[in-house]
Design a protein around this motif. Structure first.
Motif: not given
Ligand code: MRU
Length: 337
Positions: A48-50, A165-167, A244-246
């Motif tokens: 997971r994660g973009a 990672g990003t943030a 981004n994530k809820i």
């Molecule tokens: O549902 P997820 O866990 O895939 O959601 C991920 C996020 O919202 C992350 O913040 C986003 O993908 C950025 S990951 C560098």
């Protein structure tokens, strides 16, 4: 700046994924050589994660080609499998973009697709390094050379990318430079990417942290405990609106009310310049069970209706800056992407 583990690996003609549904209890790799199994893994959030979804998608096209050759599938069936992979999760633009890039290479043969996937993985790793430096520079310039208390939501570290990672990469860099007092990690309901994954990465990197319920974030921010918030993104529109994530939107509103910086950190591959604003972002709605049950245990009345969007969109007006591997886009000063 090495990572301590790999979320995704291509070996022995298979994709190996660190099973993020089992963390932090177990550190298991699962290997995949079937496209349908990979799609289910993406939907269950094994990976997971973009940015990680983008890299997995590109390797997934190689896997789809190998499987098609093994089973003698038609070209149409291969295309259908690639469509299903692209659509496995709709919000993170990285997945669709990488799968379509890889699809274009299919005509040049399997090794070209594999080379592209490896190139995307390397590029993503380099982006992490660049973002962490640009982000740390921005924070230090804005808030001064002092230890900061930072808040983050969801997981944006080595589990979500092929780099640091990003943030969370920026947070790791701030810690390396001696400018982290403590990290507040939102637990990130309903799947707990914050308490299960971010806390695990912070623990491994020996960065001081505490977990808070998502509902505690506004209080933490308005009570003056937090110097700045850093989050990632799944898709960023041209005007800076960021999905981004809820729960991210609520955190951004609290930062706006408190007058503290709200940073979105994401690679250029997450910027979707084909859309003008966030209203065009397709938000993934997930199943009822994630709210009515917890690890199989019923926690709500049977048959309860739910509202379970996986992401929200923070309007650009609540974002201070978007950090990519190229630059800091000063969104609060009217800059666009
Ligand atoms: O549902 P997820 O866990 O895939 O959601 C991920 C996020 O919202 C992350 O913040 C986003 O993908 C950025 S990951 C560098």
């Amino acid at each position: 700046m090495s990572t301590l583990f790999m979320a995704i690996e291509w070996k022995e003609n298979r994709i190996f994924l660190l099973d993020q549904t089992a963390l932090p209890i177990a550190e298991n790799y699962i290997s995949y050589d079937s496209i349908n199994d990979l799609i289910i893994a993406i939907q269950k959030l094994v990976v997971r994660g973009a940015p990680a979804l983008g890299v997995t998608g590109a390797y997934g096209v190689v896997l789809a080609m190998d499987e098609a050759a093994r089973k003698g599938l038609s070209a149409e069936q291969l295309e259908k499998n690639i469509d299903n992979l692209r659509d496995a999760r709709p919000t993170a633009v990285n997945l669709a973009l990488a799968v379509e890039k890889a699809r274009k290479q299919v005509i040049n043969g399997r090794d070209s697709v594999l080379a592209l996937a490896q190139e995307l993985a390397n590029k993503d790793k380099q982006s992490s390094t660049d973002m962490r430096n640009i982000g740390a520079h921005w924070l230090i310039q804005t808030l001064g050379e002092r230890p900061l208390t930072l808040l983050t939501h969801c997981n944006t570290g080595s589990l979500a990318t092929t780099g640091t990672g990003t943030a969370l990469g920026v947070i790791k860099e701030m810690h390396r430079r001696g400018f982290v007092k403590e990290i507040y990690a939102d637990e990130t309901r309903p799947l707990l990417q914050g308490s299960r994954l971010t806390a695990w990465e912070l623990m491994k990197s020996e960065i001081p942290y505490r977990i808070e319920a998502d509902g505690a974030a506004a209080m933490a921010i308005l009570s003056g405990r937090i110097d700045a918030v850093l989050i990632g993104a799944d898709r960023i529109a041209k005007n800076g609106d960021s999905a981004n994530k809820i729960g991210s939107l609520g955190v951004a509103l609290a930062c706006h009310a408190a007058g503290i910086p709200f940073l979105v950190v994401a690679p250029e591959s997450t910027v979707d310049r084909s859309i003008a604003t966030g209203s065009e972002i397709h938000i993934e709605i997930r199943g009822d069970e994630e709210l009515t049950h917890f690890k199989g245990l019923q926690v709500a009345p049977l048959g309860a209706k739910t509202f379970n969007p996986a992401f929200d969109v923070t309007p650009a007006k609540y974002i201070s800056v978007v950090i990519t591997e190229l630059k800091a886009y000063e969104i609060a000063k009217g800059e666009t992407l």
